[in-house]
Design an enzyme around this catalytic site. Structure first.
Site, short mmCIF file in Angstrom:
data_model
loop_
_atom_site.label_atom_id
_atom_site.label_comp_id
_atom_site.label_asym_id
_atom_site.label_seq_id
_atom_site.Cartn_x
_atom_site.Cartn_y
_atom_site.Cartn_z
N SER A 25 26.42 19.43 47.87
CA SER A 25 26.33 18.77 46.57
C SER A 25 27.20 17.53 46.52
CB SER A 25 26.76 19.74 45.46
OG SER A 25 28.12 20.09 45.61
N ASP A 51 32.07 25.85 61.35
CA ASP A 51 31.40 26.69 62.35
C ASP A 51 31.31 26.07 63.74
OD1 ASP A 51 29.19 24.85 62.09
OD2 ASP A 51 28.48 26.01 60.38
N ASN A 56 31.79 21.94 57.15
CA ASN A 56 31.58 23.22 57.81
C ASN A 56 32.68 23.47 58.85
OD1 ASN A 56 29.25 23.38 56.31
ND2 ASN A 56 27.95 22.61 57.96
N HIS A 76 37.32 20.56 56.82
CA HIS A 76 37.90 21.86 56.47
C HIS A 76 38.36 22.64 57.69
CE1 HIS A 76 35.44 21.71 52.49
NE2 HIS A 76 36.58 21.05 52.41
N CYS A 117 49.86 28.56 63.77
CA CYS A 117 50.77 29.52 63.16
C CYS A 117 50.97 29.21 61.67
CB CYS A 117 52.09 29.60 63.89
SG CYS A 117 53.19 28.20 63.69
N GLU A 159 17.68 21.66 47.05
CA GLU A 159 17.90 21.87 45.62
C GLU A 159 18.50 20.63 44.98
OE1 GLU A 159 20.43 25.24 45.36
OE2 GLU A 159 19.01 26.62 46.28
#
Length: 241
Positions: free
Chosen positions: A189, A105, A103, A120, A128, A215
């Site tokens: 996943s 965030d 994430n 990430h 830049c 899930e």
């Protein structure tokens, strides 16, 4: 489910080195939209895969920047949920725990987690485009500012489609996975590489492999599987510990 939570709590207690990999599922309970969720308003007719790329930024940097400004405001409007907070607390009582997140965030840090390997990047930082210089920005400009060192346009410090994971983050995550006694995938996943490779490395070290996800996923050779939301499971897991 309770027996699986207890089983995972016991695995944490007996594991000297724990690696946790989190994905968008842990932030979903805070209201953070994932890339799979429909976009809203002006952005409803666009696919994130068409905006989160270097080519898209080169083609229309102002437009991509404005999309990220919208996403930043969305993230800042929500709070860490019970899952984020419980995981931060778990790291306090289990100092060897290594957290790797897919994430961008920053909610793990806002929940109190001090050490986070950001696979990430982070949507609240910028660098830049041409040279990777960090660019500090005040306020919420509608257009990407210029780098004070080289005049290149600023862009969000996130990994776009077609880009590689930052080497420092990858090295730290791989090193932790190779030594893990327990690997827990939460809200992801963990089947897309290189993130999926972390579970493989831990498995190769003989680690117990666990998953928390509402899930079913395609993660292979799971030792513990809990089909529920992170915000529900992690506080219960903390209580068991």
């Amino acid at each position: 489910m309770q027996s699986a939570i207890q089983q995972l709590a016991e695995a944490i207690q007996r594991s000297p080195r724990v690696v946790v990999l989190t994905g968008s599922g842990i932030s979903a309970d805070s209201g953070v939209p994932t890339f799979r969720d429909p976009q809203e308003g002006l952005w409803a007719k666009f696919q994130p895969q068409d905006l989160a790329t270097p080519d898209a930024f080169l083609h229309d940097p102002d437009f991509v920047w404005q999309w990220y400004q919208w996403r930043r405001k969305r993230v800042l409007s929500v709070e860490p949920n019970a899952g984020h907070r419980a995981l931060a607390r778990l790291a306090e009582v289990h100092p060897s725990l290594t957290l790797v997140t897919q994430n961008v965030d920053g909610l793990h840090q806002r929940a109190g987690h001090r050490e986070v390997i950001e696979f990430h990047g982070n949507i609240h930082r910028n660098h830049c485009f041409d040279n990777g210089h960090e660019v500090r920005i005040k306020g919420h400009p509608e257009k990407p500012p210029r780098c004070p060192l080289c005049e290149s346009l600023a862009r969000p410090s996130v990994v776009w489609f077609g880009e590689t994971i930052p080497e420092p983050a990858l090295e730290r995550a791989v090193g932790a996975a190779r030594q893990a006694d327990l690997f827990i995938a939460i809200g992801t996943s963990a089947t897309v590489y290189p993130a999926a490779g972390l579970a493989d490395l831990a498995r190769g070290n003989g680690a117990t492999i666990a998953e928390i996800n509402p899930e079913a996923t395609q993660m292979a050779a799971l030792d513990i599987s809990i089909r529920a939301r992170a915000a529900q499971v992690l506080p219960a897991l903390l209580e068991e510990g």
